[in-house]
Design a protein around this motif. Structure first.
Motif, PDB file in Angstrom:
ATOM      1  N   VAL A  68      68.954  50.212  49.497  1.00 18.76           N
ATOM      2  CA  VAL A  68      69.102  48.967  49.261  1.00 18.76           C
ATOM      3  C   VAL A  68      67.558  48.230  49.428  1.00 18.76           C
ATOM      4  N   TRP A  69      67.095  48.741  50.410  1.00 19.74           N
ATOM      5  CA  TRP A  69      65.602  48.350  50.582  1.00 19.74           C
ATOM      6  C   TRP A  69      64.568  48.839  49.415  1.00 19.74           C
ATOM      7  N   ARG A  70      64.654  50.058  49.034  1.00 20.36           N
ATOM      8  CA  ARG A  70      63.969  50.067  47.679  1.00 20.36           C
ATOM      9  C   ARG A  70      64.280  49.399  46.662  1.00 20.36           C
ATOM     10  N   TRP A  71      65.823  48.904  46.271  1.00 18.81           N
ATOM     11  CA  TRP A  71      65.853  47.973  45.288  1.00 18.81           C
ATOM     12  C   TRP A  71      65.423  46.831  45.340  1.00 18.81           C
ATOM     13  N   MET A 216      66.094  48.987  30.802  1.00 21.52           N
ATOM     14  CA  MET A 216      64.572  49.555  30.855  1.00 21.52           C
ATOM     15  C   MET A 216      64.324  50.525  31.777  1.00 21.52           C
ATOM     16  N   THR A 217      65.435  50.711  32.615  1.00 21.27           N
ATOM     17  CA  THR A 217      65.405  51.699  33.967  1.00 21.27           C
ATOM     18  C   THR A 217      66.108  52.837  33.766  1.00 21.27           C
ATOM     19  N   ARG A 218      65.763  53.975  34.111  1.00 17.80           N
ATOM     20  CA  ARG A 218      66.514  55.229  34.070  1.00 17.80           C
ATOM     21  C   ARG A 218      66.994  55.991  35.278  1.00 17.80           C
ATOM     22  N   SER A 219      66.273  55.611  36.498  1.00 19.18           N
ATOM     23  CA  SER A 219      66.240  56.422  37.791  1.00 19.18           C
ATOM     24  C   SER A 219      66.887  55.184  38.896  1.00 19.18           C
ATOM     25  N   THR A 220      67.603  55.916  39.758  1.00 22.30           N
ATOM     26  CA  THR A 220      67.840  54.890  40.885  1.00 22.30           C
ATOM     27  C   THR A 220      66.890  54.311  41.678  1.00 22.30           C
ATOM     28  N   SER A 221      65.966  54.946  41.899  1.00 26.25           N
ATOM     29  CA  SER A 221      64.611  54.474  42.670  1.00 26.25           C
ATOM     30  C   SER A 221      63.966  53.227  41.900  1.00 26.25           C
ATOM     31  N   MET A 222      64.207  53.010  40.582  1.00 26.05           N
ATOM     32  CA  MET A 222      63.456  51.827  39.766  1.00 26.05           C
ATOM     33  C   MET A 222      64.569  50.941  39.716  1.00 26.05           C
ATOM     34  N   MET A 223      65.642  50.895  40.171  1.00 27.22           N
ATOM     35  CA  MET A 223      66.643  49.785  39.864  1.00 27.22           C
ATOM     36  C   MET A 223      66.357  48.592  40.937  1.00 27.22           C
ATOM     37  N   THR A 224      66.502  47.355  40.437  1.00 23.26           N
ATOM     38  CA  THR A 224      66.385  46.121  41.026  1.00 23.26           C
ATOM     39  C   THR A 224      67.757  45.861  41.989  1.00 23.26           C
ATOM     40  N   LEU A 225      67.685  45.080  42.856  1.00 24.44           N
ATOM     41  CA  LEU A 225      68.736  44.617  43.642  1.00 24.44           C
ATOM     42  C   LEU A 225      70.132  44.277  42.847  1.00 24.44           C
ATOM     43  N   PRO A 226      69.935  43.393  42.048  1.00 26.15           N
ATOM     44  CA  PRO A 226      71.190  42.868  41.162  1.00 26.15           C
ATOM     45  C   PRO A 226      71.899  44.058  40.369  1.00 26.15           C
ATOM     46  N   LEU A 227      70.851  45.042  39.864  1.00 23.20           N
ATOM     47  CA  LEU A 227      71.267  45.989  39.215  1.00 23.20           C
ATOM     48  C   LEU A 227      71.933  46.982  40.086  1.00 23.20           C
ATOM     49  N   GLY A 228      71.342  47.389  41.307  1.00 25.31           N
ATOM     50  CA  GLY A 228      71.974  48.352  42.030  1.00 25.31           C
ATOM     51  C   GLY A 228      73.192  47.686  42.811  1.00 25.31           C
ATOM     52  N   ALA A 250      71.335  39.378  47.683  1.00 30.18           N
ATOM     53  CA  ALA A 250      70.467  38.964  46.305  1.00 30.18           C
ATOM     54  C   ALA A 250      70.134  37.426  46.103  1.00 30.18           C
ATOM     55  N   SER A 251      71.112  36.722  46.731  1.00 25.90           N
ATOM     56  CA  SER A 251      70.699  35.314  46.561  1.00 25.90           C
ATOM     57  C   SER A 251      69.822  34.780  47.530  1.00 25.90           C
ATOM     58  N   VAL A 252      69.670  35.293  48.702  1.00 27.28           N
ATOM     59  CA  VAL A 252      68.601  34.758  49.686  1.00 27.28           C
ATOM     60  C   VAL A 252      67.299  34.628  49.128  1.00 27.28           C
ATOM     61  N   PRO A 253      66.539  35.566  48.385  1.00 29.02           N
ATOM     62  CA  PRO A 253      65.426  35.199  47.920  1.00 29.02           C
ATOM     63  C   PRO A 253      65.234  34.053  47.166  1.00 29.02           C
ATOM     64  N   MET A 254      66.248  33.859  46.246  1.00 29.43           N
ATOM     65  CA  MET A 254      66.180  32.768  45.236  1.00 29.43           C
ATOM     66  C   MET A 254      66.186  31.590  45.921  1.00 29.43           C
ATOM     67  N   ILE A 255      67.270  31.386  46.889  1.00 26.34           N
ATOM     68  CA  ILE A 255      67.264  30.161  47.738  1.00 26.34           C
ATOM     69  C   ILE A 255      65.989  29.824  48.272  1.00 26.34           C
ATOM     70  N   THR A 256      65.224  30.938  48.880  1.00 22.99           N
ATOM     71  CA  THR A 256      64.274  30.692  49.577  1.00 22.99           C
ATOM     72  C   THR A 256      62.973  30.226  48.847  1.00 22.99           C
ATOM     73  N   ILE A 257      62.775  30.715  47.638  1.00 21.85           N
ATOM     74  CA  ILE A 257      61.882  30.265  46.487  1.00 21.85           C
ATOM     75  C   ILE A 257      62.056  28.877  46.203  1.00 21.85           C
ATOM     76  N   PHE A 258      63.271  28.533  46.047  1.00 19.06           N
ATOM     77  CA  PHE A 258      63.597  27.216  45.691  1.00 19.06           C
ATOM     78  C   PHE A 258      63.123  26.319  46.719  1.00 19.06           C
ATOM     79  N   LEU A 259      63.419  26.591  47.840  1.00 18.01           N
ATOM     80  CA  LEU A 259      63.025  25.818  49.198  1.00 18.01           C
ATOM     81  C   LEU A 259      61.557  25.628  49.139  1.00 18.01           C
ATOM     82  N   VAL A 260      60.811  26.679  49.177  1.00 15.10           N
ATOM     83  CA  VAL A 260      59.394  26.710  49.064  1.00 15.10           C
ATOM     84  C   VAL A 260      58.659  25.830  47.929  1.00 15.10           C
TER      85      VAL A 260
END
Length: 276
Positions: A68-71, A216-228, A250-260
């Motif tokens: 998850v941290w990698r994603w 556009m992704t092929r490997s698990t290490s390149m997955m993003t959090l929503p995709l993972g 996955a929703s925490v960063p979006m809420i944070t960006i909006f508040l900033v």
């Protein structure tokens, strides 16, 4: 008195409607957060358990057994780089289209407007073919670069750049201000409300760009959090508790960006409304 009474009724009805609308839109997020602390049997039972009576952290433990941290890191790298790049490119292009006179300016702007009407799925096949020829599939730049020239961003910045007084630009040039200094010290600060709105739009669009990232992704290490998180859905069974935990994370960063960027976003929307 009749006018005041009618106004009070209207204000009360508007407030009630606003509260009901708020509850309606917040409820899915509430259900995801509470479901992240429920056992699988409780999360899917009917009638539902509206609040976890026996909360558990097992869903979060199982979630972090995955990379998850990698994603999350991949999502942040892609979304943040796209956000800054789109804001810079859009502000530059919008300023040029709004304040510079050159042949073909209206044609170029018309092409940007036409590009806004094209769904991403229409250009995905030729885009994937081009990136595959470049060897950029399953890479950061293959995920980031195609999104930098966002037509909506150029359109938004062009509309706001038109509000910059031409006299201010001419005065800066008379004082010997170079084009780069003029853009960085005068134009960009004046576009700050629009940039705040565009930053929110870009970050959320990039963070939730599941379809392009899937292609556009092929490997698990390149997955993003929503995709993972989406890959945790099994073919025959699905642990909804783990998926809700991933969705909540996955929703925490979006809420944070909006508040900033909330203040700049509100100013940008207001200025756009006043401009008409």
């Amino acid at each position: 008195m009749k006018v005041n009474a009618g106004q009070r009724v209207f204000n009360g009805f508007s407030t009630l409607l606003l509260i009901l609308s708020t509850l309606f839109f917040i409820f899915p997020f509430y259900w995801i957060v509470t479901g992240a602390f429920k056992f699988q049997t409780v999360a899917t039972q009917i009638p539902p358990e509206w609040f976890p009576l026996k909360p558990t952290l097992q869903n979060w433990v199982d979630l972090f057994k995955n990379p998850v941290w990698r994603w999350t890191l991949n999502s942040f790298i892609i979304a943040l780089v796209e956000m800054f790049a789109v804001c810079l490119v859009s502000a530059s292009a919008g300023y040029v289209l709004a304040k510079k006179l050159f042949p073909g300016r209206k044609i170029i702007f018309t092409m940007f407007i036409a590009a806004m009407a094209l769904p991403k799925q229409v250009i995905l096949v030729p885009l994937f073919t081009m990136l595959a020829d470049f060897g950029w599939v399953n890479t950061y730049h293959g995920l980031i670069l195609p999104a930098i020239g966002w037509p909506f961003g150029v359109f938004l910045m062009k509309q706001f750049a038109q509000t910059v007084p031409g006299e201010l630009i001419e005065a800066a040039k008379i004082d010997g201000c170079s084009e780069i200094r003029l853009f960085s010290t005068i134009i960009l600060p004046l576009l700050k409300p629009a940039l705040g709105a565009l930053a929110i739009f870009t970050f959320i669009a990039s963070w939730n760009d599941y379809f392009s990232q899937l292609i556009m992704t092929r490997s698990t290490s390149m997955m993003t959090l929503p995709l993972g998180v989406a890959t945790m859905q099994g073919e025959f069974t699905t642990n909804y508790g783990i998926m809700m935990a991933g969705a909540a994370l996955a929703s925490v960063p979006m809420i944070t960006i909006f508040l900033v960027f909330q203040k700049a976003f509100t100013q940008g929307i207001t200025m756009g409304a006043v401009k008409g």
